[in-house]
Motif scaffolding. Structure first.
Motif: not given
Length: 258
Positions: A57-59, A106-107, A11-15
């Motif tokens: 920073g988040s990727a 996504g990856k 869910r965090l990744k989708q967000d």
């Protein structure tokens, strides 16, 4: 009720993916506005930088390491030419399109796709004011130095020579960048909080992938000769700094690659 860690992470990744796509849509609007001279250029430019830095920073947290690298390369491109001309905004758009492709994916892509994506990215040589009519090989220089006047001066000089530039102010990140980008030379300041430039030079010599990368220490003090691994170079900051730097780059053959 049992906590499902894997579902929470998904869910965090989708967000992150949805939020990043929204940021990229906003950046598309900013680029169109700046290209057509609409709105407050300065504020929109800073917002673009903030959004790119946020994605960068988040990727990595979500296993999207190439997304981090491409965002970093966009920051490098912007720093190498802080006053982008109209036609160079088309190059920025190429970065944004590649970022969107990676976010949608996504990856991390395969090694082959990774090489293709990095090869498509515009670089600092495209912003150079010299050698612009010359068909040339990309020559990458990594500058490890805190942001400031000296880094701007060095970046301007190197960009004017047609080099592809990458910047960082963290030696640990520099190690990763050297492995990812395989630059033709590394120029590093001596003083950092957690690792000195000399220590960075020694670490790079111990890694098989980076042991042959030319390394030069940029310093205003003496006494570092014994701290560096064999084959390293010291460039003293001072009146002759730019000419000494140019002489070193000629000596290691970078101008011969242009």
């Amino acid at each position: 009720m049992q906590f499902d860690l894997e579902s929470a992470l998904l869910r965090l990744k989708q967000d992150f993916i949805e939020g990043s796509l929204e940021k990229l849509d906003d950046i598309d609007t900013i680029i169109d506005n700046i290209y057509n001279d609409r709105g407050d250029r300065g504020e929109q430019f800073f917002q673009l930088q903030r959004d790119v830095h946020s994605i960068k920073g988040s990727a990595g947290t979500h296993g999207m390491h190439l997304l981090t690298l491409v965002a970093h390369r966009l920051e490098d491109f912007i720093e190498a030419a802080p006053r982008l001309k109209q036609e160079q905004w088309r190059s920025v758009q190429i970065y944004i399109d590649e970022l969107r492709t990676l976010v949608d994916m996504g990856k991390d892509p395969s090694a082959h796709e990774r090489e293709q994506i990095l090869a498509r990215l515009p670089h600092a040589q495209d912003t150079a004011t010299e050698f612009t009519n010359q068909k040339s090989k990309k020559v990458t220089v990594l500058v490890v130095m805190p942001p400031g006047v000296q880094r701007k001066v060095i970046g301007k000089e190197l960009a004017s020579c047609g080099f592809d530039l990458s910047f960082t102010d963290r030696p640990v990140e520099a190690i990763r960048l050297v492995m990812d980008l395989q630059p033709d030379a590394v120029l590093a300041n001596q003083e950092f909080r957690n690792m000195t430039g000399s220590e960075l030079g020694r670490v790079l010599r111990e890694i098989k992938l980076t042991e042959q990368t030319p390394f030069a220490l940029l310093t205003s003090s003496d006494g570092h000769e014994n701290d560096l691994p064999p084959g390293s170079h010291i460039i003293k900051k001072g009146e002759s700094f730019v000419s000494d730097l140019t002489e070193y780059l000629v000596e290691i053959g970078l101008f011969g690659k242009l």
